[in-house]
Design a protein around this motif. Structure first.
Motif, mmCIF file in Angstrom:
data_model
loop_
_atom_site.group_PDB
_atom_site.id
_atom_site.type_symbol
_atom_site.label_atom_id
_atom_site.label_comp_id
_atom_site.label_asym_id
_atom_site.label_seq_id
_atom_site.Cartn_x
_atom_site.Cartn_y
_atom_site.Cartn_z
ATOM 1 N N GLY A 94 0.812 -1.218 0.000
ATOM 2 C CA GLY A 94 0.000 0.000 0.000
ATOM 3 C C GLY A 94 0.841 1.263 0.000
ATOM 4 O O GLY A 94 0.400 2.322 0.449
ATOM 5 N N GLY A 95 2.066 1.143 -0.510
ATOM 6 C CA GLY A 95 2.936 2.321 -0.547
ATOM 7 C C GLY A 95 4.132 2.105 -1.450
ATOM 8 O O GLY A 95 4.334 1.023 -2.000
ATOM 9 N N THR A 96 4.923 3.158 -1.608
ATOM 10 C CA THR A 96 6.134 3.098 -2.420
ATOM 11 C C THR A 96 7.340 3.139 -1.497
ATOM 12 O O THR A 96 7.473 4.064 -0.683
ATOM 13 C CB THR A 96 6.197 4.309 -3.385
ATOM 14 N N LEU A 97 8.197 2.154 -1.615
ATOM 15 C CA LEU A 97 9.374 2.060 -0.754
ATOM 16 C C LEU A 97 10.452 3.039 -1.212
ATOM 17 O O LEU A 97 10.675 3.216 -2.413
ATOM 18 C CB LEU A 97 9.916 0.629 -0.805
ATOM 19 N N LYS A 98 11.103 3.673 -0.251
ATOM 20 C CA LYS A 98 12.208 4.589 -0.555
ATOM 21 C C LYS A 98 13.517 3.848 -0.263
ATOM 22 O O LYS A 98 13.902 3.675 0.893
ATOM 23 C CB LYS A 98 12.080 5.844 0.316
ATOM 24 N N LYS A 99 14.166 3.407 -1.321
ATOM 25 C CA LYS A 99 15.346 2.532 -1.195
ATOM 26 C C LYS A 99 16.453 3.183 -0.354
ATOM 27 O O LYS A 99 17.059 2.544 0.504
ATOM 28 C CB LYS A 99 15.860 2.210 -2.604
ATOM 29 N N HIS A 100 16.687 4.464 -0.602
ATOM 30 C CA HIS A 100 17.755 5.162 0.117
ATOM 31 C C HIS A 100 17.463 5.203 1.624
ATOM 32 O O HIS A 100 18.360 5.041 2.452
ATOM 33 C CB HIS A 100 17.902 6.586 -0.441
ATOM 34 N N GLY A 101 16.189 5.397 1.959
ATOM 35 C CA GLY A 101 15.796 5.415 3.369
ATOM 36 C C GLY A 101 15.993 4.065 4.035
ATOM 37 O O GLY A 101 16.468 3.975 5.167
ATOM 38 N N VAL A 102 15.643 3.008 3.308
ATOM 39 C CA VAL A 102 15.803 1.641 3.834
ATOM 40 C C VAL A 102 17.282 1.336 4.067
ATOM 41 O O VAL A 102 17.663 0.752 5.083
ATOM 42 C CB VAL A 102 15.175 0.609 2.863
ATOM 43 N N GLU A 103 18.120 1.761 3.121
ATOM 44 C CA GLU A 103 19.573 1.549 3.265
ATOM 45 C C GLU A 103 20.103 2.287 4.485
ATOM 46 O O GLU A 103 20.920 1.772 5.242
ATOM 47 C CB GLU A 103 20.302 2.040 2.006
ATOM 48 N N LYS A 104 19.628 3.506 4.662
ATOM 49 C CA LYS A 104 20.089 4.323 5.788
ATOM 50 C C LYS A 104 19.633 3.716 7.119
ATOM 51 O O LYS A 104 20.362 3.722 8.105
ATOM 52 C CB LYS A 104 19.548 5.743 5.644
ATOM 53 N N LEU A 105 18.428 3.183 7.121
ATOM 54 C CA LEU A 105 17.890 2.571 8.338
ATOM 55 C C LEU A 105 18.669 1.314 8.716
ATOM 56 O O LEU A 105 18.971 1.083 9.884
ATOM 57 C CB LEU A 105 16.411 2.233 8.125
ATOM 58 N N GLY A 106 18.980 0.499 7.716
ATOM 59 C CA GLY A 106 19.713 -0.747 7.977
ATOM 60 C C GLY A 106 18.824 -1.781 8.660
ATOM 61 O O GLY A 106 17.592 -1.685 8.626
ATOM 62 N N PRO A 107 19.441 -2.768 9.322
ATOM 63 C CA PRO A 107 18.658 -3.818 9.987
ATOM 64 C C PRO A 107 17.783 -3.237 11.095
ATOM 65 O O PRO A 107 18.202 -2.321 11.801
ATOM 66 C CB PRO A 107 19.731 -4.744 10.579
ATOM 67 N N VAL A 108 16.581 -3.768 11.230
ATOM 68 C CA VAL A 108 15.642 -3.222 12.215
ATOM 69 C C VAL A 108 14.782 -4.341 12.802
ATOM 70 O O VAL A 108 14.445 -5.301 12.105
ATOM 71 C CB VAL A 108 14.749 -2.131 11.554
#
Length: 373
Positions: free
Chosen positions: A208-222
């Motif tokens: 139900g959304g668009t993933l922001k790849k750069h944000g996911v990379e910055k977040l890392g494991p969670v």
């Protein structure tokens, strides 16, 4: 009625900006002695702007459930959780999370969206229903049971059928909103039925959304089940910021480095300058540090998500904008060469520091723009 020992957990900027935090704090004093503390980060800025530090303890960075646990340990008879969610659904989902993340079965009564027609009081334990009902009547709010909330939250579940991966449903989302995980924007909603999927600790999908790849990379494991998830703006109110006086040295200057908005930005309030990496980190840090008259040098790539209604920057700040994806690379180089991998350094000349920083950048790329404020 015997006077109670009351804990008050204040969550989020809206409850403070709206004036209801102070109003409810005063209201509760008729029931006993009240001690208030913040749960969450953005609320701290609101408490400062409202000049309420003497009434609401903002000295520690605590999750709401940690604030609840602290009051439980201190022997509070009842703990009020006050919040002004984006909708009653998000507010109630928040209360559900806090209650379940707290230790044991704490005596929590939630007050949600007090200024709205759907404003409510929720007794998260059955024995608190009479007190909650009395307060709901006094405050002109609706009494809502935990059962009602659970039924609403779990009636439609986009996580069904996702197999062995971790799936977390996000309640009360509207299309076009930022989705934050631990302070990082990881995507944008395209519907009101949104769920985050993680595999082996990495977010891989936003239903139900668009993933922001750069944000996911910055977040890392969670740890997705325990992560702090927010939607929309971190602070919606248009406010007049309050700038606090600070004692600073004229001979030595402290320069700090910040690459993650989820860090405790308030611990940098005594710095003379902060280098921030990433668009969202820069916007949030600049806005908070404005209250302490701390300028920033923001390393950004124009990948800016709107995270606050209005962002403020201290005079003397620089925003350096690169092409997409370059901010982290440049930030790492600065952290290595100027900071020697230390989170803060002491220097004698800020202008020299800025010159060295710009020289490092020029050695990497000529494709950047500098904006002064």
């Amino acid at each position: 009625m015997k006077k109670m020992k009351i804990g008050l957990v204040v969550h989020g900027p809206e409850i403070v900006d709206s004036g209801y935090a102070l109003k409810f704090l005063k209201f509760l004093e008729r029931y006993g002695t009240v001690k208030a503390r913040l749960g969450g980060t953005m609320g701290r800025t609101a408490v400062i702007d409202a000049n309420l530090e003497d009434k609401i303890d903002i000295s520690h960075k605590l999750f709401p459930s940690q604030s609840v646990d602290k009051f439980s340990d201190e022997g509070s008879d009842v703990i009020f959780l006050i919040n002004y969610g984006k909708s009653s659904v998000t507010g109630h989902a928040f209360g559900y999370k806090v209650y379940n993340n707290s230790t044991g079965h704490p005596p929590i009564v939630q007050m949600e969206r007090p200024g709205e027609p759907d404003g409510s009081v929720v007794p998260w334990r059955d024995d608190l229903t009479p007190l909650a009902a009395e307060i709901a009547t006094e405050m002109g709010l609706r009494l809502v049971s935990p059962e009602e909330i659970r039924n609403t939250l779990f009636s439609q579940d986009p996580c069904q059928g996702t197999g062995q991966t971790i799936c977390r449903k996000i309640a009360g989302v509207s299309p076009g909103e930022n989705i934050f995980v631990n302070g990082i924007v990881i995507g944008k909603s395209t519907s009101s039925e949104v769920a985050i999927i993680a595999e082996e600790g990495i977010i891989t999908q936003l239903i139900g959304g668009t993933l922001k790849k750069h944000g996911v990379e910055k977040l890392g494991p969670v740890e997705l089940e325990k992560a702090i998830v927010k939607t929309g703006l971190l602070r919606k109110s248009r406010v007049k910021p309050r700038i606090l006086k600070s004692e600073k040295s004229n001979t030595h200057f402290t320069i700090a480095y910040l690459s993650h908005a989820a860090e405790d930005i308030y611990k940098l309030k005594n710095a003379d300058l902060v280098v921030t990496v990433g668009d969202d980190t820069t916007l949030v840090a600049a806005d908070i540090l404005y209250r302490f008259n701390v300028p920033i040098i923001g390393i950004t790539d124009g990948d800016l998500d709107k995270v606050v209604e209005e962002g403020f920057k201290t005079e003397g700040s620089l925003i350096i904008e690169f092409e997409s994806g370059w901010d982290d690379l440049v930030g790492e180089k600065i952290f290595s060469e100027l900071f020697n991998h230390q989170e803060s350094i002491e220097i004698e000349n800020i202008e020299n520091f800025k010159s060295k920083l710009l020289q490092i950048i020029s050695n990497i790329t000529s494709q950047y723009q500098v904006r002064y404020s």
